[in-house]
Design a protein around this motif. Structure first.
Motif, PDB file in Angstrom:
ATOM      1  N   ASP A   1     -52.582 -66.557  -9.084  1.00 56.21           N
ATOM      2  CA  ASP A   1     -53.363 -65.356  -8.766  1.00 56.21           C
ATOM      3  C   ASP A   1     -52.794 -64.653  -7.536  1.00 56.21           C
ATOM      4  OD1 ASP A   1     -54.113 -67.044  -6.700  1.00 56.21           O
ATOM      5  OD2 ASP A   1     -56.273 -66.922  -7.087  1.00 56.21           O
ATOM      6  N   ARG A   2     -51.490 -64.829  -7.335  1.00 54.45           N
ATOM      7  CA  ARG A   2     -50.801 -64.225  -6.188  1.00 54.45           C
ATOM      8  C   ARG A   2     -51.569 -64.492  -4.892  1.00 54.45           C
ATOM      9  NH1 ARG A   2     -46.442 -61.117  -7.247  1.00 54.45           N
ATOM     10  NH2 ARG A   2     -46.657 -59.983  -5.281  1.00 54.45           N
ATOM     11  N   LEU A   3     -51.829 -65.797  -4.717  1.00 54.18           N
ATOM     12  CA  LEU A   3     -52.477 -66.297  -3.496  1.00 54.18           C
ATOM     13  C   LEU A   3     -53.838 -65.669  -3.260  1.00 54.18           C
ATOM     14  CD1 LEU A   3     -49.321 -66.359  -1.159  1.00 54.18           C
ATOM     15  CD2 LEU A   3     -50.165 -68.131  -2.699  1.00 54.18           C
ATOM     16  N   GLY A   4     -54.609 -65.601  -4.329  1.00 60.58           N
ATOM     17  CA  GLY A   4     -55.991 -65.153  -4.219  1.00 60.58           C
ATOM     18  C   GLY A   4     -56.201 -63.655  -4.237  1.00 60.58           C
ATOM     19  N   THR A   5     -55.175 -62.879  -4.577  1.00 58.87           N
ATOM     20  CA  THR A   5     -55.283 -61.423  -4.474  1.00 58.87           C
ATOM     21  C   THR A   5     -55.536 -60.705  -5.797  1.00 58.87           C
ATOM     22  OG1 THR A   5     -52.889 -61.097  -4.692  1.00 58.87           O
ATOM     23  CG2 THR A   5     -53.762 -61.433  -2.468  1.00 58.87           C
ATOM     24  N   THR A   6     -55.364 -61.367  -6.943  1.00 58.19           N
ATOM     25  CA  THR A   6     -55.436 -60.655  -8.219  1.00 58.19           C
ATOM     26  C   THR A   6     -56.613 -61.056  -9.098  1.00 58.19           C
ATOM     27  OG1 THR A   6     -54.052 -62.252  -9.428  1.00 58.19           O
ATOM     28  CG2 THR A   6     -52.910 -60.466  -8.251  1.00 58.19           C
ATOM     29  N   CYS A   7     -57.388 -62.042  -8.675  1.00 57.77           N
ATOM     30  CA  CYS A   7     -58.416 -62.568  -9.582  1.00 57.77           C
ATOM     31  C   CYS A   7     -59.599 -63.134  -8.817  1.00 57.77           C
ATOM     32  CB  CYS A   7     -57.810 -63.660 -10.463  1.00 57.77           C
ATOM     33  SG  CYS A   7     -58.855 -64.175 -11.838  1.00 57.77           S
ATOM     34  N   ASP A   8     -60.773 -62.967  -9.387  1.00 55.87           N
ATOM     35  CA  ASP A   8     -61.992 -63.578  -8.875  1.00 55.87           C
ATOM     36  C   ASP A   8     -61.797 -65.099  -8.797  1.00 55.87           C
ATOM     37  OD1 ASP A   8     -64.607 -64.416  -8.368  1.00 55.87           O
ATOM     38  OD2 ASP A   8     -65.289 -64.032 -10.408  1.00 55.87           O
ATOM     39  N   ALA A   9     -62.087 -65.672  -7.650  1.00 57.34           N
ATOM     40  CA  ALA A   9     -61.866 -67.104  -7.444  1.00 57.34           C
ATOM     41  C   ALA A   9     -62.671 -67.952  -8.423  1.00 57.34           C
ATOM     42  CB  ALA A   9     -62.221 -67.484  -6.008  1.00 57.34           C
ATOM     43  N   ALA A  10     -63.838 -67.479  -8.833  1.00 58.71           N
ATOM     44  CA  ALA A  10     -64.671 -68.259  -9.764  1.00 58.71           C
ATOM     45  C   ALA A  10     -63.991 -68.378 -11.127  1.00 58.71           C
ATOM     46  CB  ALA A  10     -66.043 -67.605  -9.908  1.00 58.71           C
TER      47      ALA A  10
ATOM     48  N   GLU B   1     -48.376 -72.774  -7.362  1.00 57.42           N
ATOM     49  CA  GLU B   1     -47.147 -73.549  -7.177  1.00 57.42           C
ATOM     50  C   GLU B   1     -46.764 -74.208  -8.488  1.00 57.42           C
ATOM     51  OE1 GLU B   1     -45.015 -73.787  -4.806  1.00 57.42           O
ATOM     52  OE2 GLU B   1     -46.118 -72.701  -3.271  1.00 57.42           O
ATOM     53  N   PRO B   2     -45.563 -73.961  -9.001  1.00 54.33           N
ATOM     54  CA  PRO B   2     -44.482 -73.200  -8.381  1.00 54.33           C
ATOM     55  C   PRO B   2     -44.499 -71.703  -8.671  1.00 54.33           C
ATOM     56  CG  PRO B   2     -43.688 -74.217 -10.390  1.00 54.33           C
ATOM     57  CD  PRO B   2     -45.118 -74.658 -10.232  1.00 54.33           C
ATOM     58  N   TYR B   3     -45.490 -71.214  -9.438  1.00 51.38           N
ATOM     59  CA  TYR B   3     -45.515 -69.796  -9.802  1.00 51.38           C
ATOM     60  C   TYR B   3     -46.844 -69.162  -9.396  1.00 51.38           C
ATOM     61  CZ  TYR B   3     -41.613 -71.133 -12.848  1.00 51.38           C
ATOM     62  OH  TYR B   3     -40.421 -71.623 -13.336  1.00 51.38           O
ATOM     63  N   ALA B   4     -46.750 -68.023  -8.709  1.00 54.05           N
ATOM     64  CA  ALA B   4     -47.961 -67.341  -8.248  1.00 54.05           C
ATOM     65  C   ALA B   4     -48.271 -66.080  -9.035  1.00 54.05           C
ATOM     66  CB  ALA B   4     -47.835 -66.995  -6.764  1.00 54.05           C
ATOM     67  N   GLY B   5     -47.361 -65.674  -9.936  1.00 52.36           N
ATOM     68  CA  GLY B   5     -47.578 -64.450 -10.693  1.00 52.36           C
ATOM     69  C   GLY B   5     -46.636 -63.345 -10.250  1.00 52.36           C
ATOM     70  N   VAL B   6     -46.274 -62.479 -11.201  1.00 54.15           N
ATOM     71  CA  VAL B   6     -45.307 -61.425 -10.883  1.00 54.15           C
ATOM     72  C   VAL B   6     -45.913 -60.066 -11.257  1.00 54.15           C
ATOM     73  CG1 VAL B   6     -42.844 -60.827 -10.991  1.00 54.15           C
ATOM     74  CG2 VAL B   6     -43.537 -63.160 -11.419  1.00 54.15           C
ATOM     75  N   GLU B   7     -45.161 -59.221 -11.923  1.00 51.58           N
ATOM     76  CA  GLU B   7     -45.529 -57.812 -12.092  1.00 51.58           C
ATOM     77  C   GLU B   7     -46.811 -57.590 -12.870  1.00 51.58           C
ATOM     78  OE1 GLU B   7     -45.237 -53.640 -11.794  1.00 51.58           O
ATOM     79  OE2 GLU B   7     -44.276 -55.252 -10.646  1.00 51.58           O
TER      80      GLU B   7
ATOM     81  N   SER C   1     -61.811 -56.091  -6.625  1.00 44.62           N
ATOM     82  CA  SER C   1     -62.913 -55.317  -6.052  1.00 44.62           C
ATOM     83  C   SER C   1     -63.458 -54.291  -7.040  1.00 44.62           C
ATOM     84  CB  SER C   1     -62.458 -54.608  -4.776  1.00 44.62           C
ATOM     85  OG  SER C   1     -61.506 -53.596  -5.061  1.00 44.62           O
ATOM     86  N   GLU C   2     -62.650 -53.966  -8.073  1.00 48.05           N
ATOM     87  CA  GLU C   2     -63.066 -53.037  -9.127  1.00 48.05           C
ATOM     88  C   GLU C   2     -63.309 -53.774 -10.452  1.00 48.05           C
ATOM     89  OE1 GLU C   2     -63.717 -49.823  -8.795  1.00 48.05           O
ATOM     90  OE2 GLU C   2     -63.228 -49.874  -6.646  1.00 48.05           O
ATOM     91  N   ASN C   3     -63.532 -55.082 -10.365  1.00 53.74           N
ATOM     92  CA  ASN C   3     -63.808 -55.930 -11.541  1.00 53.74           C
ATOM     93  C   ASN C   3     -62.639 -55.984 -12.515  1.00 53.74           C
ATOM     94  OD1 ASN C   3     -66.487 -56.669 -10.759  1.00 53.74           O
ATOM     95  ND2 ASN C   3     -67.197 -54.646 -11.423  1.00 53.74           N
ATOM     96  N   ARG C   4     -61.422 -55.870 -11.978  1.00 51.50           N
ATOM     97  CA  ARG C   4     -60.200 -56.005 -12.771  1.00 51.50           C
ATOM     98  C   ARG C   4     -59.469 -57.245 -12.274  1.00 51.50           C
ATOM     99  NH1 ARG C   4     -58.163 -51.353 -15.520  1.00 51.50           N
ATOM    100  NH2 ARG C   4     -59.624 -49.588 -15.440  1.00 51.50           N
ATOM    101  N   ASN C   5     -59.540 -58.298 -13.059  1.00 49.18           N
ATOM    102  CA  ASN C   5     -59.024 -59.601 -12.651  1.00 49.18           C
ATOM    103  C   ASN C   5     -57.864 -60.033 -13.534  1.00 49.18           C
ATOM    104  OD1 ASN C   5     -61.358 -60.526 -10.696  1.00 49.18           O
ATOM    105  ND2 ASN C   5     -62.355 -59.681 -12.511  1.00 49.18           N
ATOM    106  N   SER C   6     -56.792 -60.520 -12.904  1.00 54.31           N
ATOM    107  CA  SER C   6     -55.623 -60.995 -13.657  1.00 54.31           C
ATOM    108  C   SER C   6     -55.206 -62.371 -13.160  1.00 54.31           C
ATOM    109  CB  SER C   6     -54.447 -60.027 -13.490  1.00 54.31           C
ATOM    110  OG  SER C   6     -54.692 -58.797 -14.138  1.00 54.31           O
ATOM    111  N   LEU C   7     -54.985 -63.274 -14.116  1.00 57.27           N
ATOM    112  CA  LEU C   7     -54.582 -64.643 -13.803  1.00 57.27           C
ATOM    113  C   LEU C   7     -53.407 -65.030 -14.693  1.00 57.27           C
ATOM    114  CD1 LEU C   7     -55.177 -67.389 -12.350  1.00 57.27           C
ATOM    115  CD2 LEU C   7     -56.631 -67.947 -14.320  1.00 57.27           C
ATOM    116  N   GLN C   8     -52.353 -65.519 -14.085  1.00 53.36           N
ATOM    117  CA  GLN C   8     -51.207 -66.024 -14.849  1.00 53.36           C
ATOM    118  C   GLN C   8     -51.417 -67.506 -15.147  1.00 53.36           C
ATOM    119  OE1 GLN C   8     -46.950 -64.941 -13.891  1.00 53.36           O
ATOM    120  NE2 GLN C   8     -46.861 -67.090 -13.299  1.00 53.36           N
TER     121      GLN C   8
END
Length: 285
Positions: free
Chosen positions: A193-202, A222-228, A237-244
């Motif tokens: 989740d790019r270190l907590g920046t792209t997805c709701d933690a729950a 680790e070892p992958y945090a997500g890319v493009e 914050s706009e209810n748009r969550n992405s998780l790799q």
């Protein structure tokens, strides 16, 4: 939403019956190599870049109300999980007028248009024309991004939110180009989740807990945090969550022959359980 199939480019399988705010995409599992690729790489080495069969592992997602889409073409042709600015202009014959930004991936030869294969050997014995590169962007990269963004936007319009799963696979053992160095066994699953920046933690937590309950080893970032693709369209914050989600390939296939293993069906059933759990979460969160 209706099913979409653009031969050689992409597919989108719409939800069956009732939809939920869950969208899955598999950008790297394509195995249709375009006729104009004209590469000079050993083909089986080139295929090591594929997330082979990943879209099949999640094939039942529409039955849970989710969207499932993926690329038909391989990432080594053009990588939709890169930004348009991540381009290595050294492989282009002519003047490139598009955006170019220094990129670690492009410098390593695995940017928007890959220069090297998984053994770090040159993919081409020639340079690509400007028109070749532009065609790949216009008819493959842009088509994929437009379709994914459209599915995500439709979910937000319908449900007021979206949970996006970016589906990948990874080799069991790291190699020389891996950030952890060669010879390291990866976890069975990696969530990014790019270190907590792209997805709701729950959402990350329920994904991790469900997989662990099913008996899998799970790491986060680790070892992958997500890319493009998780970066481009996410805004929690706009209810748009992405998780790799990265799956270790030896769980379902032989990495040398690219054949499915005896464990393929078990893993697929476990992922059905995961998707159903996430579908339920997406409605109630």
């Amino acid at each position: 939403m209706q099913d979409i199939n653009k031969p050689g480019v992409l597919f989108l399988n719409a939800p069956k019956n009732t939809s939920v705010p869950l969208v899955l995409d598999s950008p790297h599992s394509g195995t249709t190599y375009p006729e104009d690729f004209n590469h000079a790489s050993d083909f089986m080495v080139l295929r090591r870049a594929e997330d082979t069969y990943v879209h099949e592992l999640y094939a039942n997602a529409p039955s849970a109300g989710a969207v499932l889409m993926g690329a038909h073409f391989p990432r080594s042709y053009i990588d939709v999980n890169r930004g348009l600015n991540e381009i290595d202009t050294s492989i282009i014959d002519g003047s490139w007028t598009g955006p170019v930004t220094p990129s670690e991936k492009a410098e390593a030869g695995i940017g928007l248009i890959w220069r090297v294969n998984q053994l770090n050997d040159a993919i081409y014995d020639r340079k690509l024309s400007v028109s070749e590169v532009q065609n790949r962007i216009d008819h493959y990269w842009q088509a994929y991004h437009d379709t994914l963004k459209g599915a995500l936007d439709q979910s937000v319009q319908q449900h007021g939110k979206v949970y996006h799963i970016n589906c990948h696979s990874m080799p069991e053992i790291s190699n020389e180009s891996s950030k952890e160095g060669p010879g390291v066994q990866r976890p069975e699953f990696c969530l990014g989740d790019r270190l907590g920046t792209t997805c709701d933690a729950a959402f990350v937590d329920v994904t991790k807990t469900t997989l662990e309950t099913l008996g899998y080893q799970v790491a986060v970032n680790e070892p992958y945090a997500g890319v493009e693709l998780v970066k481009a369209y996410s805004d929690p914050s706009e209810n748009r969550n992405s998780l790799q989600i990265e799956i270790r390939r030896d769980l379902y296939m032989d990495e040398k022959t690219l054949e499915k293993s005896d464990n393929f069906e078990k893993l697929k059933k476990d992922l059905d359980i995961l998707v159903q759990k996430l579908a339920e979460f997406s409605l109630t969160a």
